[in-house]
Design a protein around this motif. Structure first.
Motif, short mmCIF file in Angstrom:
data_model
loop_
_atom_site.label_atom_id
_atom_site.label_comp_id
_atom_site.label_asym_id
_atom_site.label_seq_id
_atom_site.Cartn_x
_atom_site.Cartn_y
_atom_site.Cartn_z
N ARG A 108 0.81 -1.22 0.00
CA ARG A 108 0.00 0.00 0.00
C ARG A 108 0.85 1.27 0.00
O ARG A 108 0.41 2.31 -0.48
CB ARG A 108 -0.93 0.01 1.21
CG ARG A 108 -2.19 -0.84 1.03
CD ARG A 108 -3.15 -0.60 2.20
NE ARG A 108 -4.39 -1.32 2.00
CZ ARG A 108 -4.66 -2.52 2.50
NH1 ARG A 108 -3.73 -3.12 3.23
NH2 ARG A 108 -5.81 -3.10 2.29
N ILE A 109 2.03 1.22 0.57
CA ILE A 109 2.85 2.42 0.65
C ILE A 109 3.89 2.48 -0.47
O ILE A 109 4.79 3.31 -0.44
CB ILE A 109 3.56 2.52 2.02
CG1 ILE A 109 4.52 1.35 2.25
CG2 ILE A 109 2.55 2.62 3.15
CD1 ILE A 109 5.36 1.46 3.52
N THR A 110 3.74 1.61 -1.46
CA THR A 110 4.72 1.52 -2.55
C THR A 110 4.01 1.61 -3.89
O THR A 110 2.87 1.15 -4.04
CB THR A 110 5.47 0.17 -2.47
OG1 THR A 110 6.02 0.01 -1.15
CG2 THR A 110 6.60 0.12 -3.48
N ALA A 111 4.67 2.22 -4.87
CA ALA A 111 4.11 2.26 -6.22
C ALA A 111 3.87 0.84 -6.73
O ALA A 111 4.67 -0.06 -6.47
CB ALA A 111 5.08 3.00 -7.15
N PRO A 112 2.77 0.62 -7.46
CA PRO A 112 2.42 -0.74 -7.90
C PRO A 112 3.53 -1.47 -8.63
O PRO A 112 3.71 -2.67 -8.43
CB PRO A 112 1.20 -0.52 -8.80
CG PRO A 112 0.59 0.76 -8.30
CD PRO A 112 1.75 1.60 -7.86
N GLU A 113 4.28 -0.78 -9.48
CA GLU A 113 5.32 -1.45 -10.26
C GLU A 113 6.53 -1.86 -9.41
O GLU A 113 7.39 -2.61 -9.87
CB GLU A 113 5.79 -0.57 -11.42
CG GLU A 113 6.50 0.72 -11.01
CD GLU A 113 5.56 1.89 -10.80
OE1 GLU A 113 6.03 3.03 -10.81
OE2 GLU A 113 4.34 1.65 -10.64
N LEU A 114 6.59 -1.38 -8.17
CA LEU A 114 7.68 -1.74 -7.26
C LEU A 114 7.20 -2.60 -6.09
O LEU A 114 7.97 -2.88 -5.17
CB LEU A 114 8.35 -0.48 -6.71
CG LEU A 114 8.99 0.47 -7.73
CD1 LEU A 114 9.48 1.73 -7.04
CD2 LEU A 114 10.13 -0.22 -8.46
N ALA A 115 5.95 -3.04 -6.13
CA ALA A 115 5.36 -3.73 -4.98
C ALA A 115 6.07 -5.02 -4.65
O ALA A 115 6.29 -5.34 -3.48
CB ALA A 115 3.87 -3.99 -5.25
#
Length: 430
Positions: A168-175
């Motif tokens: 949730r606290i990270t950009a989707p492409e870096l999840a």
């Protein structure tokens, strides 16, 4: 045409059509009436960089959870003497912890999944801290078992929420990469936490091991307060009954793979001493586990580098390497070099297992990721429980050479299931 910037901080342009003749007092020309737009509420805006400090705090918490769970196993004589009980009774400290995780994880996640993440995280750390503190003071086995049960419950809550929180606290492409960093505490806890706790308790007093864990929990609580951003819980409209989470396509399949893989791993890990005795090679258990732990760090590094690009391939490769390690354990049992190679492969394969499986079940379950990850935690702990029982039965009936046979069979089963589940569980295309 008129454009307007969204008030939630999104820099994308929203184009609104001009409304001809729209009545605006005191204005005789056509004008634009902005379409009402409710800002998206999120305490911690997701950037395009990894929130590394927050993820490292989560990793530290994972380290503490693993070390707390496994530490008593290395100090059973000291704990038994200190509490004036038999070693078998002292061994129930591990069982009580696992039981707390299995019994209370799902209710705890169900109760808290709609709450904001940071307060839940802080309460979980505080509860865990208090349980370890009481265990360090306690002179009564019943009280100690009770607080170990409570510690297991708080552990289940934290494990269940950490994967979703990190995403949730990270950009989707870096999840996926974020989850790999947040999970690094697991192999570190196995490689360093458990041996250090055992050394500390053996050199001084077993209570010092609990005090050390309490100190680390205090540090984590402070760092979490300062460095971890808040994030919203699951919205009420996306929440579905817990039972229905099992029915989400892919979730039950992933849980079966988890159980088979972790049952194989934990049976061999718990009874590795029996295997080494049967192999009759000059390799101590402590050295073997250090080789495994260091190799696991390599595995989690590889996972962090690849998980956002090839999650399915990564799971299949890890299971294949795990299976290969089992084959080498069996065929090369009397060769020190072969066993060391198998230990390295085993560690590399297992190191990235947690983030790989958490990513898979999070992707499959979507908004219900917290609940699905709580099921993952339960599956892990059920596998740990059955590994202890199954391993004890096997090595009492056979010698340690039966362990790699079990490892091969369960790894092959998990690999076949993962390979055929190419749609919802481990999709061919992310």
């Amino acid at each position: 045409m008129t454009s307007q910037t969204r008030p939630d901080g999104d820099d994308s342009v929203r184009t609104l059509p001009a409304v001809q003749g729209n009545a605006v007092p005191g204005n005789n020309v056509g004008s634009v009436r902005p379409v009402p737009h409710k800002p998206k509420v999120q305490a911690a805006p997701v950037g395009r960089r990894l929130p590394l400090p927050a993820l490292l705090v989560m990793a530290l918490m994972g380290f503490i959870l693993i070390a707390t769970e496994t530490m008593p196993a290395g100090l059973l004589p000291q704990i038994a003497a200190g509490l004036n009980v038999a070693e078998g009774t002292a061994g129930q400290l591990v069982s009580a912890y696992a039981l707390g995780t299995v019994v209370l994880t799902i209710p705890a996640i169900a109760l808290t999944r709609g709450m904001r993440r940071k307060p839940v995280f802080l309460v979980g750390i505080l509860g865990f801290l208090l349980a370890n503190t009481v265990a360090a003071f306690s002179a009564d086995i019943v009280l100690t078992l009770a607080v170990r049960f409570a510690a297991g419950a708080f552990s289940g809550l934290l494990w269940g929420m950490l994967a979703g929180y990190a995403r949730r606290i990270t950009a989707p492409e870096l999840a996926g990469r974020a989850l790999a960093i947040a999970s690094i505490g697991t192999p570190l806890g196995l490689a360093l936490g458990t041996p250090l706790g055992s050394w500390l308790g053996s050199t001084f007093d077993w209570r010092w091991s609990f005090w050390a864990l309490t100190g680390l929990a205090i540090l984590t609580l402070v760092l979490a307060w300062l460095l971890v951003p808040d994030a919203p819980g699951q919205s009420a409209e996306t929440q579905i009954p817990m039972v229905k989470v099992f029915a989400i396509p892919g979730v039950s399949v992933i849980l079966v793979v988890i159980f088979a893989w972790m049952l194989a791993h934990n049976t061999v890990y718990t009874y590795i001493a029996s295997y080494l005795r049967s192999a009759n090679i000059p390799l101590g258990v402590d050295v073997a586990l250090v080789v495994f732990g260091v190799s696991a760090l390599v595995g989690i590094w590889i996972t962090g580098a690849l998980i956002d690009r090839a999650p399915r391939l990564l799971v299949l490769a890890s299971l294949s390497v795990f299976l290969t390690a089992g084959v080498i354990f069996f065929l090369g049992a009397h060769s020190l070099v072969a066993v060391l190679i198998a230990l390295i492969l085993w560690g590399v394969a297992f190191g990235g297992a947690a983030p790989q499986l958490q990513t898979a079940i999070s992707e499959a379950s979507g908004e219900n990721a917290d609940v699905a990850n709580s099921l993952l935690g339960v599956a892990f702990n059920v596998a740990i429980f059955f590994a202890g029982v199954l391993g004890a039965v096997l090595i009492s009936s056979f010698d340690g050479m039966v362990l790699p046979i079990l490892m091969i069979g369960l790894a092959a089963t998990a690999l076949v299931i993962a390979f055929t589940a190419r749609h919802a569980a481990f999709p061919a295309h992310k």
